[in-house]
Design an enzyme around this catalytic site. Structure first.
Site, PDB file in Angstrom:
ATOM      1  N   SER A   1       0.869  -1.182   0.000  1.00 46.71           N
ATOM      2  CA  SER A   1       0.000   0.000   0.000  1.00 46.71           C
ATOM      3  C   SER A   1       0.899   1.222   0.000  1.00 46.71           C
ATOM      4  O   SER A   1       2.037   1.147  -0.461  1.00 46.71           O
ATOM      5  CB  SER A   1      -0.940  -0.032   1.217  1.00 46.71           C
ATOM      6  OG  SER A   1      -0.198  -0.093   2.421  1.00 46.71           O
ATOM      7  N   GLY A   2       0.439   2.344   0.540  1.00 45.81           N
ATOM      8  CA  GLY A   2       1.139   3.612   0.381  1.00 45.81           C
ATOM      9  C   GLY A   2       2.615   3.598   0.735  1.00 45.81           C
ATOM     10  O   GLY A   2       3.458   4.035  -0.055  1.00 45.81           O
ATOM     11  N   HIS A   3       2.963   3.115   1.935  1.00 47.49           N
ATOM     12  CA  HIS A   3       4.371   3.116   2.337  1.00 47.49           C
ATOM     13  C   HIS A   3       5.206   2.222   1.422  1.00 47.49           C
ATOM     14  O   HIS A   3       6.355   2.548   1.097  1.00 47.49           O
ATOM     15  CB  HIS A   3       4.512   2.669   3.790  1.00 47.49           C
ATOM     16  CG  HIS A   3       5.927   2.580   4.259  1.00 47.49           C
ATOM     17  ND1 HIS A   3       6.757   3.682   4.332  1.00 47.49           N
ATOM     18  CD2 HIS A   3       6.668   1.521   4.663  1.00 47.49           C
ATOM     19  CE1 HIS A   3       7.946   3.303   4.772  1.00 47.49           C
ATOM     20  NE2 HIS A   3       7.925   1.997   4.972  1.00 47.49           N
TER      21      HIS A   3
ATOM     22  N   GLY B   1       4.215   0.384   7.366  1.00 48.16           N
ATOM     23  CA  GLY B   1       4.567   1.523   8.198  1.00 48.16           C
ATOM     24  C   GLY B   1       4.343   1.322   9.683  1.00 48.16           C
ATOM     25  O   GLY B   1       5.030   1.936  10.502  1.00 48.16           O
TER      26      GLY B   1
ATOM     27  N   HIS C   1      25.113  12.763  14.531  1.00 48.79           N
ATOM     28  CA  HIS C   1      26.192  11.919  15.042  1.00 48.79           C
ATOM     29  C   HIS C   1      25.813  11.198  16.345  1.00 48.79           C
ATOM     30  O   HIS C   1      25.164  11.755  17.215  1.00 48.79           O
ATOM     31  CB  HIS C   1      27.461  12.742  15.275  1.00 48.79           C
ATOM     32  CG  HIS C   1      27.284  13.842  16.290  1.00 48.79           C
ATOM     33  ND1 HIS C   1      27.471  13.661  17.643  1.00 48.79           N
ATOM     34  CD2 HIS C   1      26.920  15.129  16.135  1.00 48.79           C
ATOM     35  CE1 HIS C   1      27.255  14.786  18.280  1.00 48.79           C
ATOM     36  NE2 HIS C   1      26.901  15.696  17.377  1.00 48.79           N
TER      37      HIS C   1
ATOM     38  N   HIS D   1      10.311   4.433  14.048  1.00 48.08           N
ATOM     39  CA  HIS D   1       9.989   5.119  12.784  1.00 48.08           C
ATOM     40  C   HIS D   1      10.279   6.603  12.974  1.00 48.08           C
ATOM     41  O   HIS D   1       9.668   7.254  13.830  1.00 48.08           O
ATOM     42  CB  HIS D   1       8.507   4.888  12.449  1.00 48.08           C
ATOM     43  CG  HIS D   1       8.076   5.456  11.133  1.00 48.08           C
ATOM     44  ND1 HIS D   1       6.898   5.075  10.518  1.00 48.08           N
ATOM     45  CD2 HIS D   1       8.627   6.377  10.304  1.00 48.08           C
ATOM     46  CE1 HIS D   1       6.759   5.727   9.380  1.00 48.08           C
ATOM     47  NE2 HIS D   1       7.800   6.531   9.234  1.00 48.08           N
TER      48      HIS D   1
END
Length: 208
Positions: free
Chosen positions: A13-15, A71, A138, A147
């Site tokens: 789907s979208g992701h 996602g 860093h 996420h």
């Protein structure tokens, strides 16, 4: 990449569309997808192989690569558990436009999207999403299945716990720790440690 490698996706789907285009740009071939049902839209004309809980994934995939194109953090975690159980071949998917330090540590089934920056000595866990144009400065540590959403900035030495979510355009000050399972809302500014699990928004940051 001297020889195109086939990747089987889990979720479509979208992701996954974003991941597919990164993989194609990097020279991979998409072998097809697994999902709980056949997708209503199939813009990339991929072959459907069924639901991973009902088919023999190992026989279908063989020695090709697999990737969790979902996602939602908990679902991505379950997929990686399946990959590990069946000893499937996992890898790090990196969009060619990303800038990743040679001293950064990257674990498998992680996606690093378009124009992402990962700077020196950062550690990125497995099943992580570093989404479009986010910056991981860093010595940051992004734990498994977290996420980091588009445009978010983790300043130096930031820790993000397992399955946490940092929303689009959020900014996290250096040396801040965000413990596991937290959600930081889009555009939020995080100036101190987030230890209590919840949904946090705003500047000044507050718990919903």
């Amino acid at each position: 990449m001297s020889e195109a490698k086939s990747v089987f996706l889990f979720g479509y789907s979208g992701h996954s569309y974003v991941i597919i285009e990164s993989l194609l740009d990097a020279g991979y071939v998409i072998g097809g997808y697994f999902d709980f049902q056949r997708a209503e839209r199939n813009p990339y004309e991929l072959e459907y192989f069924g639901y991973e809980g009902e088919v023999d994934v190992k026989t279908i995939v063989g020695n090709d690569l697999v990737f969790p194109s979902i996602g939602e953090n908990p679902i991505r975690r379950k997929l990686v558990d399946i990959f590990e159980h069946h000893r499937l071949n996992q890898f790090v998917a990196i969009d060619p436009s990303a800038q990743v330090s040679k001293t950064a540590s990257l674990n498998y089934s992680t996606y690093i999207g378009k124009n992402v920056v990962v700077n020196a000595q950062s550690e990125i866990g497995k099943g992580v999403i570093l989404n479009t144009s986010c910056i991981v400065e860093h010595e940051c540590e992004v734990s498994d299945y977290a996420h980091i959403a588009p445009g978010a900035v983790l300043s130096g030495n930031v820790y993000v716990g397992t399955e946490s979510f940092v929303g689009a355009n959020a900014v996290v000050r250096q040396n801040v720790r965000i413990t596991s399972g937290n959600v930081i809302g889009a555009g939020s500014v995080v100036l101190s440690d987030v230890e209590e699990k919840g949904i946090w928004v705003g500047n000044k940051l507050r718990k919903l």
